[in-house]
Design an enzyme around this catalytic site. Sequence first.
Site, PDB file in Angstrom:
ATOM      1  N   GLU A 177     -25.956   0.384 -56.157  1.00  0.00           N
ATOM      2  CA  GLU A 177     -26.308  -0.805 -56.942  1.00  0.00           C
ATOM      3  C   GLU A 177     -27.068  -1.864 -56.133  1.00  0.00           C
ATOM      4  O   GLU A 177     -26.612  -2.304 -55.075  1.00  0.00           O
ATOM      5  CB  GLU A 177     -25.041  -1.421 -57.518  1.00  0.00           C
ATOM      6  N   LYS A 179     -27.617  -5.345 -55.975  1.00  0.00           N
ATOM      7  CA  LYS A 179     -26.820  -6.437 -56.553  1.00  0.00           C
ATOM      8  C   LYS A 179     -26.810  -7.619 -55.597  1.00  0.00           C
ATOM      9  O   LYS A 179     -26.314  -7.505 -54.474  1.00  0.00           O
ATOM     10  CB  LYS A 179     -25.400  -5.868 -56.738  1.00  0.00           C
ATOM     11  N   GLU A 289     -19.841   2.597 -70.730  1.00  0.00           N
ATOM     12  CA  GLU A 289     -18.783   2.151 -69.819  1.00  0.00           C
ATOM     13  C   GLU A 289     -17.492   1.798 -70.555  1.00  0.00           C
ATOM     14  O   GLU A 289     -17.516   1.104 -71.565  1.00  0.00           O
ATOM     15  CB  GLU A 289     -19.289   0.917 -69.060  1.00  0.00           C
ATOM     16  N   ASN A 311     -14.923   1.826 -65.507  1.00  0.00           N
ATOM     17  CA  ASN A 311     -14.972   0.667 -64.627  1.00  0.00           C
ATOM     18  C   ASN A 311     -13.558   0.315 -64.160  1.00  0.00           C
ATOM     19  O   ASN A 311     -12.671   0.094 -64.978  1.00  0.00           O
ATOM     20  CB  ASN A 311     -15.655  -0.532 -65.300  1.00  0.00           C
ATOM     21  N   GLU A 347     -16.549   3.612 -61.262  1.00  0.00           N
ATOM     22  CA  GLU A 347     -17.297   2.382 -60.970  1.00  0.00           C
ATOM     23  C   GLU A 347     -16.395   1.285 -60.397  1.00  0.00           C
ATOM     24  O   GLU A 347     -15.282   1.085 -60.879  1.00  0.00           O
ATOM     25  CB  GLU A 347     -17.907   1.808 -62.259  1.00  0.00           C
ATOM     26  N   SER A 348     -16.911   0.582 -59.409  1.00  0.00           N
ATOM     27  CA  SER A 348     -16.321  -0.650 -58.847  1.00  0.00           C
ATOM     28  C   SER A 348     -15.159  -0.410 -57.884  1.00  0.00           C
ATOM     29  O   SER A 348     -14.324   0.476 -58.094  1.00  0.00           O
ATOM     30  CB  SER A 348     -15.801  -1.594 -59.941  1.00  0.00           C
TER      31      SER A 348
HETATM   32  O1  LIG Z   1     -18.823  -7.722 -60.566  1.00  0.00           O
HETATM   33  C1  LIG Z   1     -18.463  -8.649 -61.330  1.00  0.00           C
HETATM   34  O2  LIG Z   1     -17.975  -9.710 -60.918  1.00  0.00           O
HETATM   35  C2  LIG Z   1     -18.654  -8.516 -62.809  1.00  0.00           C
HETATM   36  C3  LIG Z   1     -18.222  -9.526 -63.646  1.00  0.00           C
HETATM   37  C4  LIG Z   1     -18.396  -9.442 -65.025  1.00  0.00           C
HETATM   38  C5  LIG Z   1     -19.041  -8.354 -65.555  1.00  0.00           C
HETATM   39  C6  LIG Z   1     -19.477  -7.336 -64.727  1.00  0.00           C
HETATM   40  C7  LIG Z   1     -19.283  -7.409 -63.362  1.00  0.00           C
HETATM   41  N1  LIG Z   1     -19.731  -6.433 -62.507  1.00  0.00           N
HETATM   42  C8  LIG Z   1     -20.431  -5.275 -62.889  1.00  0.00           C
HETATM   43  C9  LIG Z   1     -19.838  -4.102 -62.229  1.00  0.00           C
HETATM   44  O3  LIG Z   1     -19.025  -3.496 -62.828  1.00  0.00           O
HETATM   45  C10 LIG Z   1     -20.190  -3.810 -60.790  1.00  0.00           C
HETATM   46  O4  LIG Z   1     -21.373  -4.433 -60.439  1.00  0.00           O
HETATM   47  C11 LIG Z   1     -20.337  -2.340 -60.413  1.00  0.00           C
HETATM   48  O5  LIG Z   1     -19.420  -1.508 -60.993  1.00  0.00           O
HETATM   49  C12 LIG Z   1     -20.236  -2.210 -58.874  1.00  0.00           C
HETATM   50  O6  LIG Z   1     -19.013  -2.733 -58.441  1.00  0.00           O
HETATM   51  P1  LIG Z   1     -18.723  -3.008 -56.902  1.00  0.00           P
HETATM   52  O7  LIG Z   1     -18.944  -1.739 -56.143  1.00  0.00           O
HETATM   53  O8  LIG Z   1     -17.282  -3.407 -56.836  1.00  0.00           O
HETATM   54  O9  LIG Z   1     -19.656  -4.074 -56.467  1.00  0.00           O
END
Ligand SMILES: O=C(O)c1ccccc1NCC(=O)[C@H](O)[C@H](O)COP(=O)(O)O
Length: 393
Positions: A177, A179, A289, A311, A347-348
């Site tokens: 990502e 970001k 998602e 997610n 994800e995340s």
């Molecule tokens: O990341 C946030 O704070 C967020 C808040 C509200 C809606 C969506 C959000 N994020 C999008 C995502 O889910 C992440 O960017 C993506 O899955 C990557 O996650 P990470 O590896 O933990 O940065």
Amino acid sequence: MEATSIRATTTRVCVTNSTALKFKQNYLSFRKSVLSGSPMDTKSISPNSIRAQQSTATMAETDYKNELKIKEWEVGKFQDELAASQGIKIRRRPPTGPPLNYVGPFEFRLANEDDNTPRDILEEILWNKDKEVALLKERMPLATLKKELENAPPVRDFLGALRKSHLRTGLPALIAEVKKASPSRGVLRKDFDPVKIAQAYEKGGAACLSVLTDEKYFQGSLENLEKIRNAGVQCPLLCKEFIIDAWQIYYALTKGADAVLLIAAVLPDLDIQYLTKICKTLGLAALVEVHDEKEMDRVLGIEGIELVGINNRNLGTFEVDISNTRHLLEGERGEVIHQKDIIVVGESGLFTPSDIAYVQNAGVKAVLVGESIVKQDDPGKGISGLFGKDISP
Ligand SMILES: O=C(O)c1ccccc1NCC(=O)[C@H](O)[C@H](O)COP(=O)(O)O
């Protein structure tokens, strides 16, 4: 015949839809003749009768506009009710009171409408997105946008790239990502150069890239995605956006997207079905998602879904728990996913090789990772750190 009940400023008028239509057609041809001054025989009409016709026309126009306002408001209410019936807590836009003197099916349910602040960050993002998209659509209507599609770059195979990478490495394929910031973590990288980061990810072995395009909350943009595409990056690109309208999908395509995100916490089943079909027609992949069982069950009930993201972050509370992925893939759900040959993306919240092993054991064939790699001095090397080995091609 369907009857429409409308209340003008003081009088209640009951008209059928066809009467309303005739009313409008008569008014429009009258207005046209007044403006052009020709087809109607205005010479034989006295000034008083012209004035009378004009004021009738103005009243008709006001009634017609009122009727449209009421219909629009009622459609919004029906959409909210439908979404709520599917467990969707997010309201697409702030609740507004009904148009003036509203009389209709919702009037006995209006008691709690003063709750005009977003319930959580996701709802706030959506209310802003709704306004943003309305403005963009005004500036570039869909018909104009569709013409732009002729110049859009060819769509690349997002799903194919994930499968190929998974086969090549034996590890979950990486959607890396791009970001800059997020509501939960603030700014992740001050020296943010989207093209350099994308190139480093590609070199480091990412199968696809996810580009956050929301400006207000993530400091992203579709221009970032366009720049990455124009710089010659070969990895297919996911437009990571809060999609609420088909218009956004066409727009993303003109900028070079190969896939878009559809969030089940936000979109009712029919919208997911409709938007997925649009993606298929355009050759784009749709990453749908989910975050909980209910959303997963809804999505598994929709025909034609090929790519599902779990997610681990609750988008309302920001809580992250990677065991969510395992939980949603256990038992019958896992079997359905297997039968339907759906690719699941974890994800995340993935930071270490053991996190990757954990979600792989749970059944994912791909992972979507932002924070843990974008923060590294060399995001490409961040990928080796994440997987515990070099996965570059
Ligand atoms: O990341 C946030 O704070 C967020 C808040 C509200 C809606 C969506 C959000 N994020 C999008 C995502 O889910 C992440 O960017 C993506 O899955 C990557 O996650 P990470 O590896 O933990 O940065």
